[in-house]
Scaffold this active site. Structure first.
Site, PDB file in Angstrom:
ATOM      1  N   GLU A   1      10.071   1.306   9.448  1.00  0.00           N
ATOM      2  CA  GLU A   1       9.514  -0.004   9.096  1.00  0.00           C
ATOM      3  C   GLU A   1      10.551  -1.001   8.580  1.00  0.00           C
ATOM      4  O   GLU A   1      10.192  -2.012   7.991  1.00  0.00           O
ATOM      5  CB  GLU A   1       8.361   0.128   8.076  1.00  0.00           C
ATOM      6  CG  GLU A   1       7.270   1.101   8.528  1.00  0.00           C
ATOM      7  CD  GLU A   1       6.030   1.082   7.675  1.00  0.00           C
ATOM      8  OE1 GLU A   1       5.596  -0.005   7.275  1.00  0.00           O
ATOM      9  OE2 GLU A   1       5.479   2.161   7.412  1.00  0.00           O
TER      10      GLU A   1
ATOM     11  N   ASP B   1       1.097  -3.695   4.865  1.00  0.00           N
ATOM     12  CA  ASP B   1       0.312  -2.473   4.722  1.00  0.00           C
ATOM     13  C   ASP B   1      -0.046  -1.931   6.106  1.00  0.00           C
ATOM     14  O   ASP B   1      -0.275  -2.706   7.045  1.00  0.00           O
ATOM     15  CB  ASP B   1      -0.976  -2.760   3.929  1.00  0.00           C
ATOM     16  CG  ASP B   1      -1.698  -1.483   3.535  1.00  0.00           C
ATOM     17  OD1 ASP B   1      -1.501  -1.042   2.404  1.00  0.00           O
ATOM     18  OD2 ASP B   1      -2.448  -0.936   4.370  1.00  0.00           O
TER      19      ASP B   1
ATOM     20  N   HIS C   1      -3.881   0.463  -7.538  1.00  0.00           N
ATOM     21  CA  HIS C   1      -5.061   1.331  -7.507  1.00  0.00           C
ATOM     22  C   HIS C   1      -4.935   2.442  -8.539  1.00  0.00           C
ATOM     23  O   HIS C   1      -3.864   2.993  -8.751  1.00  0.00           O
ATOM     24  CB  HIS C   1      -5.203   1.999  -6.133  1.00  0.00           C
ATOM     25  CG  HIS C   1      -5.842   1.131  -5.108  1.00  0.00           C
ATOM     26  ND1 HIS C   1      -5.586   1.255  -3.767  1.00  0.00           N
ATOM     27  CD2 HIS C   1      -6.755   0.132  -5.223  1.00  0.00           C
ATOM     28  CE1 HIS C   1      -6.309   0.368  -3.105  1.00  0.00           C
ATOM     29  NE2 HIS C   1      -7.006  -0.337  -3.960  1.00  0.00           N
ATOM     30  N   TYR C   2      -6.085   2.761  -9.151  1.00  0.00           N
ATOM     31  CA  TYR C   2      -6.182   3.991  -9.922  1.00  0.00           C
ATOM     32  C   TYR C   2      -7.548   4.585  -9.624  1.00  0.00           C
ATOM     33  O   TYR C   2      -8.543   3.923  -9.865  1.00  0.00           O
ATOM     34  CB  TYR C   2      -6.014   3.761 -11.417  1.00  0.00           C
ATOM     35  CG  TYR C   2      -5.773   5.077 -12.115  1.00  0.00           C
ATOM     36  CD1 TYR C   2      -4.510   5.658 -12.105  1.00  0.00           C
ATOM     37  CD2 TYR C   2      -6.814   5.764 -12.730  1.00  0.00           C
ATOM     38  CE1 TYR C   2      -4.291   6.887 -12.708  1.00  0.00           C
ATOM     39  CE2 TYR C   2      -6.592   6.992 -13.330  1.00  0.00           C
ATOM     40  CZ  TYR C   2      -5.327   7.548 -13.316  1.00  0.00           C
ATOM     41  OH  TYR C   2      -5.101   8.770 -13.896  1.00  0.00           O
TER      42      TYR C   2
ATOM     43  N   PRO D   1      -4.608   6.062  -7.094  1.00  0.00           N
ATOM     44  CA  PRO D   1      -4.047   5.657  -5.800  1.00  0.00           C
ATOM     45  C   PRO D   1      -4.217   6.805  -4.795  1.00  0.00           C
ATOM     46  O   PRO D   1      -4.635   7.907  -5.182  1.00  0.00           O
ATOM     47  CB  PRO D   1      -2.566   5.466  -6.126  1.00  0.00           C
ATOM     48  CG  PRO D   1      -2.296   6.411  -7.249  1.00  0.00           C
ATOM     49  CD  PRO D   1      -3.586   6.525  -8.036  1.00  0.00           C
ATOM     50  N   SER D   2      -3.878   6.558  -3.538  1.00  0.00           N
ATOM     51  CA  SER D   2      -3.882   7.661  -2.564  1.00  0.00           C
ATOM     52  C   SER D   2      -2.527   8.355  -2.554  1.00  0.00           C
ATOM     53  O   SER D   2      -2.430   9.513  -2.174  1.00  0.00           O
ATOM     54  CB  SER D   2      -4.135   7.146  -1.145  1.00  0.00           C
ATOM     55  OG  SER D   2      -5.080   6.140  -1.137  1.00  0.00           O
TER      56      SER D   2
ATOM     57  N   HIS E   1       3.377   7.456  -5.813  1.00  0.00           N
ATOM     58  CA  HIS E   1       4.666   6.805  -6.004  1.00  0.00           C
ATOM     59  C   HIS E   1       4.267   5.353  -6.257  1.00  0.00           C
ATOM     60  O   HIS E   1       3.585   4.753  -5.416  1.00  0.00           O
ATOM     61  CB  HIS E   1       5.526   6.940  -4.738  1.00  0.00           C
ATOM     62  CG  HIS E   1       6.817   6.197  -4.842  1.00  0.00           C
ATOM     63  ND1 HIS E   1       8.043   6.815  -4.863  1.00  0.00           N
ATOM     64  CD2 HIS E   1       7.079   4.866  -4.938  1.00  0.00           C
ATOM     65  CE1 HIS E   1       8.997   5.903  -4.970  1.00  0.00           C
ATOM     66  NE2 HIS E   1       8.431   4.708  -5.014  1.00  0.00           N
TER      67      HIS E   1
ATOM     68  N   HIS F   1       3.195   1.768  -6.361  1.00  0.00           N
ATOM     69  CA  HIS F   1       3.218   0.678  -5.380  1.00  0.00           C
ATOM     70  C   HIS F   1       2.172  -0.354  -5.755  1.00  0.00           C
ATOM     71  O   HIS F   1       1.154  -0.030  -6.387  1.00  0.00           O
ATOM     72  CB  HIS F   1       3.004   1.204  -3.958  1.00  0.00           C
ATOM     73  CG  HIS F   1       1.774   2.038  -3.809  1.00  0.00           C
ATOM     74  ND1 HIS F   1       1.748   3.372  -4.138  1.00  0.00           N
ATOM     75  CD2 HIS F   1       0.533   1.736  -3.401  1.00  0.00           C
ATOM     76  CE1 HIS F   1       0.542   3.847  -3.922  1.00  0.00           C
ATOM     77  NE2 HIS F   1      -0.229   2.875  -3.484  1.00  0.00           N
TER      78      HIS F   1
ATOM     79  N   HIS G   1      -0.218  -3.689  -4.444  1.00  0.00           N
ATOM     80  CA  HIS G   1      -0.803  -4.353  -3.278  1.00  0.00           C
ATOM     81  C   HIS G   1      -0.761  -5.873  -3.453  1.00  0.00           C
ATOM     82  O   HIS G   1      -1.076  -6.383  -4.531  1.00  0.00           O
ATOM     83  CB  HIS G   1      -2.276  -3.954  -3.118  1.00  0.00           C
ATOM     84  CG  HIS G   1      -2.469  -2.499  -2.814  1.00  0.00           C
ATOM     85  ND1 HIS G   1      -2.722  -2.041  -1.549  1.00  0.00           N
ATOM     86  CD2 HIS G   1      -2.433  -1.402  -3.609  1.00  0.00           C
ATOM     87  CE1 HIS G   1      -2.852  -0.724  -1.575  1.00  0.00           C
ATOM     88  NE2 HIS G   1      -2.677  -0.307  -2.823  1.00  0.00           N
TER      89      HIS G   1
HETATM   90  O1  G7M Z   1      -4.642   3.615  -2.390  1.00  0.00           O
HETATM   91  P1  G7M Z   1      -3.206   3.289  -2.520  1.00  0.00           P
HETATM   92  O2  G7M Z   1      -2.972   2.272  -3.587  1.00  0.00           O
HETATM   93  O3  G7M Z   1      -2.353   4.536  -2.714  1.00  0.00           O
HETATM   94  O4  G7M Z   1      -2.808   2.605  -1.166  1.00  0.00           O
HETATM   95  C1  G7M Z   1      -1.773   3.019  -0.317  1.00  0.00           C
HETATM   96  C2  G7M Z   1      -1.627   1.999   0.769  1.00  0.00           C
HETATM   97  O5  G7M Z   1      -0.549   2.375   1.582  1.00  0.00           O
HETATM   98  C3  G7M Z   1      -2.865   1.888   1.655  1.00  0.00           C
HETATM   99  O6  G7M Z   1      -3.333   0.550   1.651  1.00  0.00           O
HETATM  100  C4  G7M Z   1      -2.362   2.325   3.028  1.00  0.00           C
HETATM  101  O7  G7M Z   1      -2.942   1.599   4.097  1.00  0.00           O
HETATM  102  C5  G7M Z   1      -0.872   2.082   2.928  1.00  0.00           C
HETATM  103  N1  G7M Z   1      -0.100   2.991   3.778  1.00  0.00           N
HETATM  104  C6  G7M Z   1      -0.327   4.294   3.997  1.00  0.00           C
HETATM  105  N2  G7M Z   1       0.617   4.780   4.845  1.00  0.00           N
HETATM  106  C7  G7M Z   1       0.676   6.178   5.281  1.00  0.00           C
HETATM  107  C8  G7M Z   1       1.465   3.767   5.177  1.00  0.00           C
HETATM  108  C9  G7M Z   1       2.611   3.677   6.032  1.00  0.00           C
HETATM  109  O8  G7M Z   1       3.072   4.616   6.664  1.00  0.00           O
HETATM  110  N3  G7M Z   1       3.194   2.432   6.084  1.00  0.00           N
HETATM  111  C10 G7M Z   1       2.714   1.354   5.405  1.00  0.00           C
HETATM  112  N4  G7M Z   1       3.327   0.189   5.541  1.00  0.00           N
HETATM  113  N5  G7M Z   1       1.624   1.421   4.608  1.00  0.00           N
HETATM  114  C11 G7M Z   1       1.006   2.626   4.479  1.00  0.00           C
END
Ligand code: G7M
Length: 320
Positions: free
Chosen positions: A164, A184, A248-249, A251-252, A255, A257, A259
């Site tokens: 990316e 995203d 998010h809490y 999050p998925s 690490h 991050h 939004h």
């Molecule tokens: O829920 P959480 O705050 O952890 O959100 C993680 C975000 O990372 C989600 O909105 C996903 O769509 C995004 N995401 C997940 N993956 C696997 C990737 C990826 O490979 N690349 C990018 N750019 N975003 C991702």
């Protein structure tokens, strides 16, 4: 369940998109066998499928795209014949079939090979509202996620410019307060203020979630906030008044991050029990450094989620 990549979704042997040719990319959706439909969101016109190929499980997400400029022209065209579904006084609804390629395009997201947790993540939900006290977090939830969290290889690929890199919106290489901001995975047209969605991934690797934040991280949070808003404004010309900036809490991915999403985007991303505005997080830390170590965090856990087993064993029985 068929064999998956490894216990937490690692994909190191899987080629990054840059390493694949265009042909390989376009072949990727072929030959999958449908196992079952996991979920369907009629409001967002999205359907989630469990699939299988070569003894490995996958998830395919199909999502209808927003209308483009040509749709009005097509619907109002003289050649188009519509079917009346309902009519009453001045009100009527009609069934219309349009040929427009753009309107019929379906955004398809593939996760392959997938593990059980991916399947659960996209399955129909049976929600349970969980009040996570600091004690429950340190005794059960933190150890659970340290062991079971989804693999963050995709995050490291972005930070190390293995994936990316051509999509980077802005970045700061500082190891303590720096980050990389990319679109995203689920984002549609970035230039459209209605659908813009980016994530800023912090360079440091020792912060799992909001729970780890204290006043010493304010410089990091303010830096991400300031530089990403500036970078997005420069590239896409919309400002903070059009963006919802949140963490998010739970999050998925564990690490840290942040939004940066269009204020127009609705759905599970912005539910009150999940999204925490960055500006609120900053203010809370300014007022009290250990705010997120003291706070009871309320969020929804899916009954089928493995975390729910931990809750059932240790929390619900304890409370009874
Ligand atoms: O829920 P959480 O705050 O952890 O959100 C993680 C975000 O990372 C989600 O909105 C996903 O769509 C995004 N995401 C997940 N993956 C696997 C990737 C990826 O490979 N690349 C990018 N750019 N975003 C991702």
């Amino acid at each position: 369940m068929k064999r998956a990549s490894d216990s937490n979704g690692a994909s190191e042997s899987h080629p990054t998109p840059e390493k694949m040719s265009k042909t390989e990319l376009s072949d990727q959706l072929s030959n999958f066998k449908l196992v079952k439909q996991l979920n369907c969101h009629n409001d967002t016109k999205t359907i989630f499928l469990q699939v299988e190929k070569e003894e490995k499980m996958g998830v395919i997400i199909l999502e209808k795209q927003p209308f483009d400029d040509k749709i009005a022209e097509e619907v109002l065209s003289e050649d188009l014949r519509s079917q009346v579904v309902f009519s009453n006084d001045i009100y009527s609804t009609h069934k219309v079939l349009v040929q427009s390629k753009a309107t019929n395009e379906i955004k398809t997201t593939l996760i392959y090979p997938a593990i059980e947790r991916h399947i659960l993540k996209y399955s129909a939900k049976d929600p349970f509202v969980f009040e996570e006290t600091p004690q429950l977090y340190s005794d059960f939830v933190k150890p659970f996620f340290e062991k079971e969290a989804l693999n963050c290889q995709w995050v490291y690929n972005i930070l190390e410019k293995k994936s990316e890199s051509e999509r980077i919106i802005c970045e700061d290489a500082d190891p303590q307060i720096g980050f990389v901001c990319v679109p995203d995975l689920r984002a549609n047209d970035l230039s459209d203020v209605q659908t813009f969605h980016a994530v800023a991934i912090v360079n440091r690797r020792d912060l799992m979630s909001i729970r780890d934040l204290n006043a010493s991280h304010l410089d990091l949070l303010r830096n991400v906030q300031k530089l990403c808003l500036k970078g997005i404004k420069e590239k896409f010309s919309f400002g903070k008044e059009k963006l919802r900036v949140f963490l998010h809490y739970q999050p998925s991915f564990y690490h840290l991050h942040i939004h940066f999403a269009s204020i127009h985007i609705q759905g599970t991303h912005v539910q009150v029990e999940r999204a925490h505005l960055l500006s609120d997080v900053i203010q809370n830390l300014e007022m009290q450094s250990n705010f997120y170590q003291k706070k009871t965090m309320t969020y929804v856990v899916n009954q089928q989620d493995p975390l729910m087993e931990v809750i059932r064993e240790n929390v619900i029985t304890e409370a009874e």
